[in-house]
Write a protein that holds these residues in place. Sequence first.
Motif, mmCIF file in Angstrom:
data_model
loop_
_atom_site.group_PDB
_atom_site.id
_atom_site.type_symbol
_atom_site.label_atom_id
_atom_site.label_comp_id
_atom_site.label_asym_id
_atom_site.label_seq_id
_atom_site.Cartn_x
_atom_site.Cartn_y
_atom_site.Cartn_z
ATOM 1 N N ALA A 190 27.642 -16.214 1.451
ATOM 2 C CA ALA A 190 26.705 -15.300 2.083
ATOM 3 C C ALA A 190 25.224 -15.951 2.344
ATOM 4 O O ALA A 190 24.551 -15.299 3.296
ATOM 5 C CB ALA A 190 26.505 -13.948 1.368
ATOM 6 N N PRO A 207 31.022 -17.280 9.244
ATOM 7 C CA PRO A 207 31.373 -16.176 9.805
ATOM 8 C C PRO A 207 29.960 -15.434 10.580
ATOM 9 O O PRO A 207 29.834 -14.719 11.187
ATOM 10 C CB PRO A 207 31.758 -15.223 8.866
ATOM 11 N N PHE A 208 28.726 -16.180 10.566
ATOM 12 C CA PHE A 208 27.608 -15.772 10.726
ATOM 13 C C PHE A 208 27.255 -16.654 12.261
ATOM 14 O O PHE A 208 27.507 -17.774 12.470
ATOM 15 C CB PHE A 208 26.548 -15.971 9.841
ATOM 16 N N LEU A 220 26.771 -6.527 0.991
ATOM 17 C CA LEU A 220 25.816 -7.650 1.424
ATOM 18 C C LEU A 220 26.355 -8.043 2.790
ATOM 19 O O LEU A 220 25.272 -8.190 3.716
ATOM 20 C CB LEU A 220 25.998 -8.738 0.368
ATOM 21 N N ASP A 221 27.684 -8.260 3.136
ATOM 22 C CA ASP A 221 28.045 -8.813 4.486
ATOM 23 C C ASP A 221 27.672 -8.091 5.548
ATOM 24 O O ASP A 221 27.335 -8.181 6.505
ATOM 25 C CB ASP A 221 29.467 -9.292 4.474
ATOM 26 N N GLU A 222 27.897 -6.596 5.229
ATOM 27 C CA GLU A 222 27.650 -5.442 6.065
ATOM 28 C C GLU A 222 26.128 -5.375 6.428
ATOM 29 O O GLU A 222 25.648 -5.129 7.465
ATOM 30 C CB GLU A 222 28.228 -4.268 5.670
ATOM 31 N N GLY A 241 23.785 -16.769 6.029
ATOM 32 C CA GLY A 241 23.668 -15.930 7.038
ATOM 33 C C GLY A 241 22.397 -15.467 6.566
ATOM 34 O O GLY A 241 21.731 -15.028 7.435
ATOM 35 N N LEU A 266 27.046 -7.200 -3.853
ATOM 36 C CA LEU A 266 28.888 -7.046 -3.690
ATOM 37 C C LEU A 266 29.411 -5.757 -4.118
ATOM 38 O O LEU A 266 28.478 -4.847 -4.953
ATOM 39 C CB LEU A 266 29.255 -8.169 -4.632
ATOM 40 N N VAL A 282 23.843 -7.945 6.146
ATOM 41 C CA VAL A 282 23.348 -9.047 6.852
ATOM 42 C C VAL A 282 23.719 -8.468 8.521
ATOM 43 O O VAL A 282 22.886 -9.017 9.318
ATOM 44 C CB VAL A 282 24.140 -10.319 6.406
ATOM 45 N N ALA A 283 24.875 -8.086 8.756
ATOM 46 C CA ALA A 283 25.168 -7.692 9.977
ATOM 47 C C ALA A 283 24.248 -6.536 10.526
ATOM 48 O O ALA A 283 23.974 -6.507 11.622
ATOM 49 C CB ALA A 283 26.592 -7.320 10.288
ATOM 50 N N ARG A 307 31.102 -15.939 -3.549
ATOM 51 C CA ARG A 307 30.766 -14.811 -2.371
ATOM 52 C C ARG A 307 29.362 -15.024 -2.249
ATOM 53 O O ARG A 307 28.883 -14.639 -0.995
ATOM 54 C CB ARG A 307 31.143 -13.543 -2.707
ATOM 55 N N THR A 364 21.086 -4.616 -1.868
ATOM 56 C CA THR A 364 22.370 -4.918 -1.425
ATOM 57 C C THR A 364 23.171 -5.647 -2.254
ATOM 58 O O THR A 364 22.828 -5.698 -3.501
ATOM 59 C CB THR A 364 22.269 -5.382 0.135
#
Length: 394
Positions: A223, A353-354, A133-135, A226, A9, A137-138, A219, A7
């Motif tokens: 992250a 945001p986590f 990356l953010d997607e 999370g 950026l 983690v979710a 960024r 994963t």
Amino acid sequence: MHRVLVTGLGGAGRTTVAAASALAAASAGRRTLLLSAGTHPVPGVPAGGTPGSPTAVADGLWAARVDTAADFRAEFLDLQDRVSAALDLLGATPFEDEELTELPGSTEFALLRALAGASRGEWDVVVADMPPLDETVALLALPERLRRYLRRLLPPERQAARALRPVLAQLAGVPMPAQWLYETAGRWDTALADVQAAVEDPGTRLTVVAEPGPAAAERLRAARPGLGLFGHAVHAVVANRVVPGDSPDPWAAALAAQQAECLKEWRGAWPPAAVVGALPHLGRDPRDLADLARLAGEPVLAPPAGAGARRGPADPVHGDDGTLVWHLPLPDAVKEEVSLVRRGDELLVTAGPFRRILPLPPVLRRCTVAGAGLADGTLSVRFAPDPGLWPRTR
């Protein structure tokens, strides 16, 4: 088996690094599968082929593109078949296979299911080209969350009363859930458990790809809480498209200096848990196996060796003041963005945001929260024994 989830950026070259990582594992003599979703081309992998079926790419290396459309149709039609009696009562018109199109999110979850399926195969290494990356983690947290929702809405222990449902329905005056609902929930829970087991297995590691620079560094810092909160083990941080530092061109020299400064920061922040390394800029986008081979030889892409360790919460330990302390890893978390809420036997932890809902270990369920502190990337939550729940000692 090792699973490498690549994963990073957006636009940093995740697909290229995934393909080069798979080639590196195959070159080391490991039977390797490269998994990808979507329709974007993968360098070195021939176009075409049957979706979902592995295609030989090189010695010891196969590639498979997840057929996300077929996966979605199969899941939807199976559910529709199970509830057909209810749909008939409502006068609904069932969908046909050819009229179904994917919904947002189905691609990513199909990739996770394919990862779980590949884990049952005869592969030594499975490399998956993941979303940004953010997607990711979710997405990796989704199986745990969905299983919690299923257990809350349809508790498994309620199935023991299925023979009494007609009586209970008369007493309560409301219809009780039908057997098909529990069967469907059980099937989903089993499937989710397979995905969760693959995600949480010590043999599953993340490779994080970014093009080094101030924006990328910020960024990745955002992250990291999370990644720590959900216990994702990062095996490697890949600085991609690094330009030579000896260029006479002032513009290239300035960019090289900026990248070197960023690499210095990452090498101070990520080890010892993760290896930090750089991949050179080839002067163009990689196109074939020869280009991938130039990248695959870099040490940062070496396949993981041995079993990794999940970085989730450790077992509670005794504090100096008679409390029990639960340590939760939250690297780079900001104190002002961290919050805790105790709800019954669960602890809801928010870091920026986590958010994750953690079941308390049995010993902490008989305690009250006495305080918390954040230091050196670790959130320490103190629990005091509840006199009303602990046996008295003489």
